[in-house]
Design a protein around this motif. Structure first.
Motif, PDB file in Angstrom:
ATOM      1  N   THR A 130       0.850  -1.196   0.000  1.00 41.72           N
ATOM      2  CA  THR A 130       0.000   0.000   0.000  1.00 41.72           C
ATOM      3  C   THR A 130       0.882   1.241   0.000  1.00 41.72           C
ATOM      4  N   GLY A 131       0.259   2.387  -0.258  1.00 39.39           N
ATOM      5  CA  GLY A 131       0.947   3.655  -0.154  1.00 39.39           C
ATOM      6  C   GLY A 131       2.162   3.766  -1.050  1.00 39.39           C
ATOM      7  N   LEU A 132       3.206   4.404  -0.521  1.00 40.89           N
ATOM      8  CA  LEU A 132       4.421   4.636  -1.316  1.00 40.89           C
ATOM      9  C   LEU A 132       5.146   3.332  -1.632  1.00 40.89           C
ATOM     10  N   ALA A 133       5.021   2.336  -0.765  1.00 40.62           N
ATOM     11  CA  ALA A 133       5.653   1.041  -1.035  1.00 40.62           C
ATOM     12  C   ALA A 133       5.093   0.431  -2.317  1.00 40.62           C
ATOM     13  N   LYS A 134       3.796   0.574  -2.530  1.00 43.86           N
ATOM     14  CA  LYS A 134       3.182   0.061  -3.755  1.00 43.86           C
ATOM     15  C   LYS A 134       3.625   0.874  -4.960  1.00 43.86           C
ATOM     16  N   VAL A 135       3.766   2.179  -4.791  1.00 48.80           N
ATOM     17  CA  VAL A 135       4.245   3.036  -5.883  1.00 48.80           C
ATOM     18  C   VAL A 135       5.657   2.639  -6.280  1.00 48.80           C
ATOM     19  N   LEU A 136       6.508   2.378  -5.305  1.00 45.89           N
ATOM     20  CA  LEU A 136       7.885   1.967  -5.579  1.00 45.89           C
ATOM     21  C   LEU A 136       7.920   0.647  -6.332  1.00 45.89           C
ATOM     22  N   ASP A 137       7.055  -0.277  -5.939  1.00 44.03           N
ATOM     23  CA  ASP A 137       7.000  -1.566  -6.623  1.00 44.03           C
ATOM     24  C   ASP A 137       6.519  -1.393  -8.057  1.00 44.03           C
ATOM     25  N   ASN A 138       5.535  -0.546  -8.253  1.00 43.21           N
ATOM     26  CA  ASN A 138       5.023  -0.281  -9.599  1.00 43.21           C
ATOM     27  C   ASN A 138       6.100   0.371 -10.461  1.00 43.21           C
ATOM     28  N   ALA A 153       5.080   8.157 -12.053  1.00 43.33           N
ATOM     29  CA  ALA A 153       4.491   7.399 -10.945  1.00 43.33           C
ATOM     30  C   ALA A 153       5.141   7.768  -9.618  1.00 43.33           C
ATOM     31  N   LEU A 154       6.473   7.880  -9.612  1.00 45.26           N
ATOM     32  CA  LEU A 154       7.185   8.208  -8.379  1.00 45.26           C
ATOM     33  C   LEU A 154       6.915   9.647  -7.942  1.00 45.26           C
ATOM     34  N   ASN A 155       6.891  10.558  -8.895  1.00 46.91           N
ATOM     35  CA  ASN A 155       6.681  11.965  -8.583  1.00 46.91           C
ATOM     36  C   ASN A 155       5.300  12.185  -7.945  1.00 46.91           C
ATOM     37  N   SER A 156       4.281  11.628  -8.582  1.00 42.02           N
ATOM     38  CA  SER A 156       2.926  11.791  -8.030  1.00 42.02           C
ATOM     39  C   SER A 156       2.747  10.962  -6.768  1.00 42.02           C
ATOM     40  N   GLY A 157       3.332   9.767  -6.722  1.00 39.84           N
ATOM     41  CA  GLY A 157       3.197   8.914  -5.545  1.00 39.84           C
ATOM     42  C   GLY A 157       3.844   9.516  -4.322  1.00 39.84           C
ATOM     43  N   LEU A 158       4.978  10.189  -4.526  1.00 37.94           N
ATOM     44  CA  LEU A 158       5.651  10.824  -3.401  1.00 37.94           C
ATOM     45  C   LEU A 158       4.807  11.967  -2.841  1.00 37.94           C
ATOM     46  N   THR A 186       7.563   5.546   5.282  1.00 32.49           N
ATOM     47  CA  THR A 186       8.742   5.444   6.145  1.00 32.49           C
ATOM     48  C   THR A 186       9.879   6.264   5.548  1.00 32.49           C
ATOM     49  N   ALA A 187      10.907   6.514   6.351  1.00 28.04           N
ATOM     50  CA  ALA A 187      12.063   7.282   5.879  1.00 28.04           C
ATOM     51  C   ALA A 187      12.748   6.571   4.719  1.00 28.04           C
ATOM     52  N   VAL A 188      12.873   5.246   4.813  1.00 29.35           N
ATOM     53  CA  VAL A 188      13.539   4.489   3.752  1.00 29.35           C
ATOM     54  C   VAL A 188      12.735   4.556   2.454  1.00 29.35           C
ATOM     55  N   GLU A 189      11.421   4.475   2.567  1.00 31.56           N
ATOM     56  CA  GLU A 189      10.586   4.550   1.366  1.00 31.56           C
ATOM     57  C   GLU A 189      10.712   5.904   0.692  1.00 31.56           C
ATOM     58  N   ARG A 190      10.698   6.978   1.480  1.00 30.58           N
ATOM     59  CA  ARG A 190      10.853   8.313   0.901  1.00 30.58           C
ATOM     60  C   ARG A 190      12.226   8.472   0.256  1.00 30.58           C
ATOM     61  N   ALA A 191      13.245   8.001   0.960  1.00 29.02           N
ATOM     62  CA  ALA A 191      14.605   8.119   0.440  1.00 29.02           C
ATOM     63  C   ALA A 191      14.773   7.297  -0.841  1.00 29.02           C
ATOM     64  N   THR A 192      14.177   6.128  -0.878  1.00 27.12           N
ATOM     65  CA  THR A 192      14.273   5.277  -2.070  1.00 27.12           C
ATOM     66  C   THR A 192      13.585   5.938  -3.256  1.00 27.12           C
ATOM     67  N   ALA A 193      12.432   6.544  -3.016  1.00 26.87           N
ATOM     68  CA  ALA A 193      11.719   7.230  -4.091  1.00 26.87           C
ATOM     69  C   ALA A 193      12.530   8.403  -4.623  1.00 26.87           C
ATOM     70  N   LEU A 194      13.143   9.177  -3.735  1.00 26.69           N
ATOM     71  CA  LEU A 194      13.946  10.322  -4.154  1.00 26.69           C
ATOM     72  C   LEU A 194      15.201   9.874  -4.902  1.00 26.69           C
ATOM     73  N   ALA A 195      15.820   8.780  -4.435  1.00 30.66           N
ATOM     74  CA  ALA A 195      17.000   8.244  -5.127  1.00 30.66           C
ATOM     75  C   ALA A 195      16.648   7.821  -6.545  1.00 30.66           C
ATOM     76  N   ALA A 196      15.508   7.171  -6.686  1.00 29.66           N
ATOM     77  CA  ALA A 196      15.060   6.742  -8.016  1.00 29.66           C
ATOM     78  C   ALA A 196      14.760   7.940  -8.904  1.00 29.66           C
ATOM     79  N   LEU A 197      14.192   8.987  -8.336  1.00 34.66           N
ATOM     80  CA  LEU A 197      13.898  10.192  -9.114  1.00 34.66           C
ATOM     81  C   LEU A 197      15.180  10.882  -9.575  1.00 34.66           C
ATOM     82  N   ILE A 198      16.216  10.842  -8.743  1.00 37.16           N
ATOM     83  CA  ILE A 198      17.517  11.390  -9.148  1.00 37.16           C
ATOM     84  C   ILE A 198      18.051  10.618 -10.354  1.00 37.16           C
ATOM     85  N   GLU A 199      18.029   9.287 -10.248  1.00 35.53           N
ATOM     86  CA  GLU A 199      18.528   8.452 -11.340  1.00 35.53           C
ATOM     87  C   GLU A 199      17.720   8.664 -12.617  1.00 35.53           C
TER      88      GLU A 199
END
Length: 268
Positions: A168-176, A193-198, A206-219
């Motif tokens: 659910t939530g951002l974890a599901k967005v990251l998986d998608n 997906a990441l931009n809108s999901g964040l 969680t902090a890790v989920e937010r950080a993972t989303a931002l790292a992916a957006l950087i890449e």
């Protein structure tokens, strides 16, 4: 004149005998499948696969085009593409290469690209897709738009394309986004997906989920030639306190951890 038993049998009886003989002959599982791919440009195809270290086992231009390549334990064969085929559509054709571990293959092809071209071909045609540590596949797209997909033999059968229903939530967005990046190779869709999901789920994540989303957006910003967005994502990433194990998890979420240099906060 001697008449054999087979000659005395009726046609129907002989047919039945032949069928019984065929059933008695067992199929030996020693097949080899070689993909036959359409080729738009022989010169570009030869140059590309040679650059990656493939051996040219057959090169024929007339009376018809036929090219054959070999690398390690598999082969790729090419024939002339149909008139008007557009390689940039990338719906030409392709094949799957099942392997025990995909990381060594990706590393070998990346090294060959750097040696020949001075860089990794990551955009346009031809190119190789990114490989994130732990991923189960990557693709090479040749000059004709064919996709050669290297897949780990024990890739999980339960992959859910489009986001796991258990998340659910951002974890599901990251998986998608992972599916969009690694399986559909659609960086733009993953970015959106990441931009809108964040925005929608960041506060509850969680902090890790937010950080993972931002790292992916950087890449993805770098991959999409939008580096102006990187400082925005990076400054937000630097504000998130992470433990040592959290940092490792975030770094594993991108293909090249060097892209996060300077953007990760010190260990919390």
């Amino acid at each position: 004149m001697v008449t054999t038993t087979d000659e005395r049998n009726t046609p129907d009886e002989r047919m039945a005998q032949d069928e019984r003989k065929m059933h008695d002959e067992r199929i030996v599982p020693d097949e080899t499948t070689v993909p036959m791919l359409p080729c738009v440009s022989a010169d570009e195809t030869l140059a590309f696969w040679r650059a990656l270290g493939f051996e040219v086992t057959w090169e024929q231009r007339k009376p018809y085009l036929y090219l054959a390549f070999r690398w390690s334990g598999f082969e790729l064969h090419y024939g002339a593409a149909t008139a008007g085929l557009d390689p940039t559509a990338e719906n030409t054709g392709g094949c799957l290469v099942m392997v025990g571990a995909v990381a060594p293959y990706h590393a070998a092809f990346v090294a060959a690209m750097r040696k020949t071209y001075g860089k990794v071909l990551a955009k346009g045609l031809p190119r190789i897709t990114r490989y994130r540590p732990g991923a189960s596949r990557f693709s090479i797209v040749d000059p004709s738009g064919n996709s050669i997909v290297f897949i780990r033999r024990d890739e999980p059968e339960g992959l859910e394309y489009g986001g796991s229903k258990r998340l659910t939530g951002l974890a599901k967005v990251l998986d998608n986004a992972r599916i969009l990046r690694e399986f559909k190779t659609d960086d733009r869709a993953a970015f959106r997906a990441l931009n809108s999901g964040l925005r929608r789920h960041g506060d509850a994540a969680t902090a890790v989920e937010r950080a993972t989303a931002l790292a992916a957006l950087i890449e993805l910003s770098i991959a999409l030639d939008e580096p102006d967005r990187v400082p925005e994502w990076g400054s937000r990433l630097r504000e998130i306190p992470l433990s040592g194990s959290d940092r490792e998890q975030v770094e594993r979420a991108v293909a090249d951890p060097a892209t996060l240099s300077g953007w990760l906060a010190d260990e919390a």
